[in-house]
Each structure stands twice: as structure tokens, then as C-alpha cells.
Write a protein that holds these residues in place. Structure first.
Motif, short mmCIF file in Angstrom:
data_model
loop_
_atom_site.label_atom_id
_atom_site.label_comp_id
_atom_site.label_asym_id
_atom_site.label_seq_id
_atom_site.Cartn_x
_atom_site.Cartn_y
_atom_site.Cartn_z
N ASN A 119 0.85 -1.19 0.00
CA ASN A 119 0.00 0.00 0.00
C ASN A 119 0.89 1.24 0.00
N ALA A 120 1.60 1.45 -1.09
CA ALA A 120 2.56 2.55 -1.17
C ALA A 120 1.85 3.89 -1.16
N ILE A 121 2.53 4.89 -0.60
CA ILE A 121 2.02 6.26 -0.61
C ILE A 121 2.40 6.87 -1.95
N GLU A 122 1.40 7.12 -2.78
CA GLU A 122 1.68 7.68 -4.10
C GLU A 122 1.96 9.18 -4.00
N GLY A 123 2.64 9.71 -5.03
CA GLY A 123 2.91 11.13 -5.07
C GLY A 123 4.16 11.52 -4.31
N LEU A 124 4.38 12.83 -4.17
CA LEU A 124 5.58 13.38 -3.54
C LEU A 124 5.19 14.37 -2.46
N SER B 140 -4.36 1.94 -1.27
CA SER B 140 -3.54 2.61 -2.26
C SER B 140 -4.32 2.73 -3.57
N PRO B 141 -4.20 3.87 -4.28
CA PRO B 141 -4.87 3.99 -5.59
C PRO B 141 -4.35 3.00 -6.61
N GLN B 142 -3.20 2.39 -6.33
CA GLN B 142 -2.63 1.39 -7.25
C GLN B 142 -2.99 -0.04 -6.85
#
Length: 689
Positions: free
Chosen positions: A292-297, A353-355
Motif C-alpha cells: 500500500n505505497a504512498i503515491e505522489g511526492l 492505495s490507488p494502485q
């Protein structure tokens, strides 16, 4: 109610932060603000940070790069650049406000009462001074010891941190020490003047899991024994779970959550903390699922942030998040800067996660062998004992037999110096083996003609550990990704190459405008994605991933791991994944090979090796690796392999692990064990198994 780990949540007073019974703080940071004047304007690196450190306490600062962790530590040390920085607020240490002291007054505190262990000891130690002189210098400067007294104290310190034969090692230089030994020297310097506070900035990032465990066990024992306070700055949440008393989570220069280590890990009340914990592969979890990675910066620190700094990346954001949240107490006694912490506590909000994080990814099915290593050996000849010494042989790889199946990921683990990277270099044909052969798709790569060898170069690519040093700083992203196509003439027209570059950047999750940027204009995760795009440019069949995610933050690491898994499925890629993070290796690998001092110790399927390790060395590696679960870490003992890896110039007779093995006998020291199949697909090189 259940906590974040699925355990029953115990009642807790919501009104008191878990510091009851703690003595008066040794260090108290209040309303700390740090600004840098740059060509881009004013950069606010730290914003209104408050925390205390009690005597003898271990606290951890965690968060992504650029979150303000190291800047906060440098503010305490008074090491911010005077020309373009300004720190406001108060930093009270032992009753004195450090921000009000001049440089001369700070020098009497820095090194004497507060010391710092920096991230990379090779760049922190002076290469032209002996180890002894560098330990002796603060003793004479701060304590006024004579040369004889300082030497005696230096020997005592080197023994304390576990450096063998300290009398003779006083005259050694930093380059003559291993990474773990250099880090021990840094700890010895940090302890030299009996400080009250030690700040350790990523003290084990570049270290293997066994050396990491040795160093951190030593530091914890010393803090308990000598009553020293310790601040650990790290992105390794397993280390935090094992050693810290309290944890402070930083994001975009702010504290977003803080509290007792067990409470924060079991019941996080801020989405960013939840995302960090879910981004970490776990050694104790076998299913290969998307993280569940945090997307974006993170937001640009040179721009003003009106509301919650995490709002743009948060899956729970609502209208009120346009206002700045305050750090307030939660139902479990921690503090969180989130408007929706109560809903998180009630289990109404689940991180997704959105992915598609959390989805189980099936392992590739076994196919025919794509790569075969047969009796592969590589020796280097070096001089022993200085430039006038005799020639000695370093056997980096010895008689290695290994197969990598098409479509699988073979994880390769072991301590520094075990031969992992040498195997990768041999597979890339950067080095030639001393003996043995490498067969790719049935053909010996060193018997290929010029045209076939060029095709091999086309089919085999690499993703390096440090993308910043492996990318050309004078070329744009588009030029670097396009370069392999020009060299191998895979795309004849410029228009076709540009289309391919745009497609590759999209596949690795980079926006089109990135193409015209240079490496220094990218984040670490973006640079690593460029390295992956470049490796994919020629549609390779086999990729060597040499510590491809070890230098990345937790959240960025999760993004890259998910990307590698997706690309493998999409393009039927085969990976050799070289790493020292055993949890990452378990998450991404199909099978795992364990090396020690150039030899194969154990080889098995991923789950078989992690759940039923048979070689004593594999067991010690797994025992030394921390898990991001404070309750579990407090229950299990930490076992570390005694001593250092023997010199490859003088390897042990018989089994190379015999000098550190708890099961070694006289037979082990006389006979070199060969890997044998003890279970279907499970090979072990140990006569005791």
C-alpha cells in the motif's frame, strides 16, 4: 476494538501522553523553525517542531527525505550553515538554550556533552589520519588528557564497541576497516567524552543486517548502562520497533504524530503513519502482495502550505483538510495532527492505495533455465601488507553453481564481501570469471561471436543501487532513456525513439514533463524510475537489480517494488535481485540464494527458506533482521553472528563460516561442504544438516 495489527486494544487514558514518571527532560525543543535562503527563494525546512528527550531515553525520528529530521538534528548540534540558514524557537539542553550560544560556547558542548554519529562513516572519518588520532583528538580537546591517557582511553573505547585487537588497530586508517568497523569507530568517537546525548543519523543505512544488529545492540546496551539519551534518525521501521521508546513522525517539516512506540505501531491515528507502516515489506509475512505505497511526492518546502501538508496524498482528505490541523491527543494517549483521527480509531477509514495495494500477486510458474552458472569462480590479485607486500588472492566467488529460471526473481543475499555484486558484474560481462561458465539461453556468453555478444548485451540490463551516480548529470531524462536505442540501433528514426521514451516514462509512472529534466531536478524515487526506464528501453529478458531499492525512503521503496512486480508480469522479465534487506527480498523473490565469503550456503524457494532455514548462517541472518512490530520484537531475542567476516585474503580452512558458526566442529574446519539437496529444491552447504 482491534488495533492496527489486529490485536485487542487495551483501555488507555486519552488525556496523558505516555511519559508518566519520566524525569525532567534533558533536551527540550520548542517551536523550532528552520529556514534556508536559496536561489528558489525561502525554504522552510522545519515548521513549529516540539519534542522532549528524557535522560536515558531512546527516541526515533522517522519520515521521508526532506521531512526535516536531519535539519532538526543539525539545529541541536549547531551545525546549520551560517551563511544561508536561520533557526528560531528554543532548544534547551541541560538548562541552556543552545540557540542563544555563540560558536565558541557551542564547541564546548558539541562533542563533549552532545555527540553525533553521521550516516556515512567513510565520508565522516578523515582518510589521512589514523583511527587512533581521530578518537584521541576529542579526548585531548575536551578532557585535557595527556597523550598516554588519551591512547589508553581510545583502546578502552575500541574494546567497548567490539573492535578486536585495539592496540594494533590504533594505527590503521579508515580504508583498512570494513563498513561495520568504521561505524563502530564513529560510535567510539561519539562516546569518547561520556556525552549526555547522542544523535545517530541513519547509523546503519549502509550496513548488512548482522552488522546492523551488532551496532544497534551495542548502542542500546551503552545507553542503558551509561544513562545516555539517544535520538535515532532512520527510515527503517523495524529498527524503530526494536529499539525506540518513543517515535516522532515528521512530514513536510512538521510533526504529524508522536507517542509511545507500541501505541504508534499498533494504533496509528494519522494517515501518513498508516501509509508508512503499510509500505514496509514484512519479514514475517509470506504472501506476495502489492504494498500500500504512498503515491505522489511531499509538497515543495519553498511554497507556503495553507492546510494539511499531507492532504494531496491522503486517501481520507475532506473539505476541512484545507485548514491546518493541530497536534492533539488521541484515544490511546498519542498525539496526531489529523482531523479524522477519531474515525481512524473507530475503524471507519481503511488505507487503500490507488494502485491496488494489498492485492495478492501470484508467483511466476517455473520454466526452463534462462541463466546457468557452472563452477563459477572469480579471483582478484592484490598486494598484502602495503605496496611492497607479497601478492595475495582474493576469491570473491568460489565454485558457484546456480540456475535462474525464465520469468522468476532470484533473490541473492549475504553480508558485504560475500560476492553478491561480483556475481552481478560477471553476469553483466563487466568482469570475466577466473574459472567456470555462464550460460544464457543455453549458450556460453564468453564463447559468443561479436554479433551474438551484442545481442546478449541487448537482452541483459542492470538497475544500479545509486541512481544519482549512475545517471549522467549532463543529459536530460529523455536523452538517457534514448541512448541505449541509439547504441543498439533498435529504433531507426528519432520520432520512433521519442515515442518509445514517452511510452517508457509512462510505464514507470513518470509524467511527460520529466523528460526534459536533469537528474539533480528529480527526487530519489524519480531517479530510480528513470534507471528502470533506461533498463527497459531495449526490451530486455533479464535484469540485474543491484540493491535497487536500498537507498530509497520507505514510501518510495514501496512504489518501486510494486513497479518491479508489475513490469515483470507485463513483460515476462527475469530478475536477479541483490539486496541486504531480507524483508524486501522475501516480498519480491521467487527463490532465494544465500552467499557467504564467495560460496553458496543455502538455496530454496522463498517461503521454504524463510520458514524453514537450515543453514546456521541463514538462521542468524533472519534472527538479526528486525520486524516493524514492537510487541513481537520485545518478545524475541536478538542473535547476532559473533565476530567479523574473515579476510578474503586469508579465508578459513574447510567451511568458510566455521569461525563464526555456533555448531562448528573440527570436521567443519577440515572439510569444504558442497551444496546438496536435502529437500526437493532446497540446497544446503552444511555437514551438520
Amino acid at each position: 476494538m482491534l488495533n492496527f495489527s489486529g490485536r485487542e486494544l487495551k483501555p488507555h487514558s486519552p488525556h496523558v501522553l505516555e511519559t508518566e514518571g519520566v524525569a525532567k527532560p534533558l533536551l527540550s525543543v520548542r517551536n523550532l523553525e528552520v529556514e534556508f535562503r536559496t536561489s528558489r527563494g525561502l525554504v522552510r525546512a522545519v515548521r513549529d517542531v516540539n519534542f522532549d528527550v528524557a535522560p536515558g531515553e531512546i527516541i526515533a525520528l522517522v519520515g521521508e527525505s526532506g521531512s526535516g529530521k536531519s535539519v532538526s538534528a543539525l539545529s541541536v548540534m549547531g551545525l546549520l550553515p551560517k551563511a544561508n540558514s536561520e533557526a528560531r524557537g528554543s532548544i534547551t539542553f541541560d538548562g541552556r538554550n543552545l540557540l542563544s550560544l555563540n560558536e565558541h560556547e557551542m564547541r564546548t558542548i558539541r562533542g563533549r556533552q552532545i555527540s553525533m554519529i553521521f550516516q556515512e562513516p567513510m565520508t565522516s572519518l578523515n582518510p589521512v589520519l589514523t583511527i587512533g588520532l581521530q578518537i584521541i583528538e576529542p579526548l585531548q580537546t575536551h578532557l585535557g588528557l595527556t597523550t598516554a591517557q588519551a591512547e589508553a582511553r581510545a583502546i578502552e573505547l575500541m574494546s567497548l564497541v567490539g573492535i578486536p585487537d585495539p592496540e594494533s588497530r590504533l594505527n590503521s586508517y579508515p580504508h583498512q576497516f570494513s563498513g561495520g568497523m568504521r561505524q563502530r569507530v564513529m560510535i567510539a568517537i561519539g562516546l569518547a567524552c561520556n556525552p549526555k546525548l547522542i544523535i545517530a543519523d541513519e547509523p546503519t543505512t549502509a550496513l548488512d543486517v548482522t552488522i546492523q544488529a551488532q551496532i544497534l545492540e551495542l548502542m542500546r546496551d551503552l545507553t542503558r548502562k551509561l544513562g545516555i539519551s539517544l535520538i535515532i534518525i532512520t527510515h527503517n521501521l523495524g529498527i524503530v520497533a526494536r529499539y525506540a521508546d518513543r517515535v516522532f513522525v515528521m512530514y513536510a517539516g512538521r510533526l504529524v504524530e508522536e507517542g509511545n512506540i507500541t501505541r504508534i505501531f499498533e494504533t496509528p491515528r494519522h494517515p501518513y503513519t498508516m501509509g508508512l507502516l503499510l509500505s514496509v515489506p514484512r519479514l514475517d509475512q509470506g504472501a506476495r502482495s502489492r504494498l500500500n505505497a504512498i503515491e505522489g511526492l511531499p509538497p515543495d518546502p519553498s511554497k507556503e502550505i495553507a492546510g494539511c501538508p499531507f492532504a494531496d496524498r491522503c486517501p481520507f482528505r475532506i473539505e476541512i483538510c484545507s485548514q491546518p490541523p493541530q497536534l492533539e491527543f488521541t484515544d490511546v494517549g498519542t498525539r496526531s495532527a489529523c482531523f479524522r483521527s477519531d474515525e481512524i480509531a473507530e475503524g471507519k477509514l481503511k488505507w487503500r492505495s490507488p494502485q491496488g495495494g494489498g492485492e495478492v500477486v501470484s508467483l511466476p510458474k517455473a520454466k526452463t533455465a534462462l541463466v546457468e552458472l557452472q563452477q563459477l569462480s572469480k579471483s582478484y590479485w592484490v598486494k598484502k601488507g602495503g605496496i611492497f607486500g607479497r601478492i595475495g588472492e582474493v576469491r570473491a566467488v568460489a565454485d558457484l553453481d546456480l540456475q535462474i529460471q525464465a520469468g522468476e526473481t532470484l533473490g541473492l543475499v549475504g553480508e558485504s564481501g560475500c560476492g553478491k555484486t561480483t556475481v552481478g558484474r560477471l553476469l553483466l560481462a563487466i568482469d570475466k570469471p577466473t574459472r567456470g561458465s555462464i550460460r544464457f539461453d543455453g549458450q556460453d556468453i564468453y564463447q559468443l561471436n561479436k554479433a551474438d555478444f551484442a545481442r546478449y548485451r541487448h537482452d541483459v540490463q542492470v538497475i544500479f543501487q545509486d541512481p544519482y551516480s549512475s545517471l549522467n548529470p549532463r543529459m536530460t531524462v529523455a536523452q538517457m532513456v534514448e541512448e541505449p536505442m541509439i547504441a543498439h540501433r533498435t529504433e531507426r528514426s528519432r520520432e520512433a525513439r521519442q515515442d518509445r521514451v514517452r511510452s517508457l516514462l509512462d510505464q514507470v509512472g513518470l509524467r511527460p514533463e520529466i523528460a526534459e529534466r536533469y537528474p539533480h531536478q528529480l527526487s530519489g524515487g524519480q531517479r530510480q524510475r528513470v534507471g528502470i526506464a533506461r533498463a527497459l528501453a531495449l526490451n530486455p529478458r533479464f535484469i540485474v537489480c543491484d540493491e535497487a531499492v536500498s537507498a530509497l525512503d520507505v514510501s518510495i521503496q514501496g512504489q518501486v517494488i510494486n513497479l518491479l512486480i508489475d513490469l515483470q508480469k507485463q513483460f515476462d522479465l527475469t530478475y536477479l535481485f541483490i539486496a541486504h534487506d531480507l524483508a524486501v527480498v522475501r516480498h519480491i523473490s521467487t527463490r532465494v540464494a544465500v552467499m557467504y565469503l564467495g560460496r553458496l550456503m543455502e538455496l530454496a524457494s522463498r517461503d521454504e527458506l524463510y520458514e524453514n532455514p537450515l543453514h546456521p548462517y541463514t538462521r542468524l541472518l533472519l534472527d538479526a533482521a528486525p520486524v516493524p512490530d514492537p510487541e513481537l520484537e520485545r518478545q524475541r531475542p536478538v542473535r547476532v553472528a559473533p565476530g567479523e567476516i574473515p579476510s578474503p585474503l586469508n579465508p578459513p580452512q574447510g567451511c568458510v563460516f566455521s569461525t563464526r558458526c555456533p555448531l562448528a566442529s573440527a570436521e567443519c574446519k577440515a572439510q569444504v561442504p558442497q551444496p546438496r539437496e536435502v529437500r526437493p529444491g532446497h540446497y544446503v552447504a552444511c555437514i551438520k544438516v
